[in-house]
Scaffold this motif. Structure first.
Motif, mmCIF file in Angstrom:
data_model
loop_
_atom_site.group_PDB
_atom_site.id
_atom_site.type_symbol
_atom_site.label_atom_id
_atom_site.label_comp_id
_atom_site.label_asym_id
_atom_site.label_seq_id
_atom_site.Cartn_x
_atom_site.Cartn_y
_atom_site.Cartn_z
ATOM 1 N N ARG A 23 29.854 49.606 39.874
ATOM 2 C CA ARG A 23 30.188 49.439 38.447
ATOM 3 C C ARG A 23 30.766 50.740 37.924
ATOM 4 O O ARG A 23 30.363 51.816 38.313
ATOM 5 N N ASN A 51 32.903 46.133 38.700
ATOM 6 C CA ASN A 51 33.675 45.703 37.539
ATOM 7 C C ASN A 51 34.831 44.843 38.033
ATOM 8 O O ASN A 51 35.461 45.166 39.036
ATOM 9 N N CYS A 89 31.289 42.347 36.917
ATOM 10 C CA CYS A 89 31.061 42.565 35.487
ATOM 11 C C CYS A 89 32.380 42.859 34.809
ATOM 12 O O CYS A 89 33.092 43.787 35.199
ATOM 13 N N ASP A 91 34.532 44.422 32.118
ATOM 14 C CA ASP A 91 34.427 45.524 31.177
ATOM 15 C C ASP A 91 35.192 45.166 29.913
ATOM 16 O O ASP A 91 36.405 44.966 29.950
#
Length: 93
Positions: A23, A51, A89, A91
């Motif tokens: 990440r 990410n 994930c 961002d």
């Protein structure tokens, strides 16, 4: 290119890494393909976190092949059958 340098470690039978957290590193499609290719044959990884804001269908397809590569019987056998979670994930900052 940096992720490709980790390939020998990830593919080693001595690799016992169960979680990889990347990440905060936006590596896009090129990095996603490099990472997925480097993880081929890895038997220890359970969770992969990163990410995904710069990853398109091309990058996600490489992870799909990592989980189950149907191109040949041997490729299917060598697919990663221990990976339980790939978490990209997004961002939003």
């Amino acid at each position: 290119a940096g992720l490709r340098h980790l390939t020998p470690f990830f593919q080693s039978e001595n690799c016992c890494m169960e979680v990889i957290g990347l990440r905060g590193i936006n590596f896009g499609d090129y990095g996603a393909v490099a990472l997925a290719d480097g993880l081929v044959g890895n038997k220890s990884l359970i969770i992969l976190l990163f990410n995904s804001s710069d990853i398109t269908e091309r990058g996600w397809t490489s992870f799909s092949r990592l989980l189950c590569d149907p191109s040949s019987v041997n490729s299917t056998y060598l697919s990663n059958h221990t990976l339980e979670e790939i978490s990209g994930c997004i961002d939003t900052s």
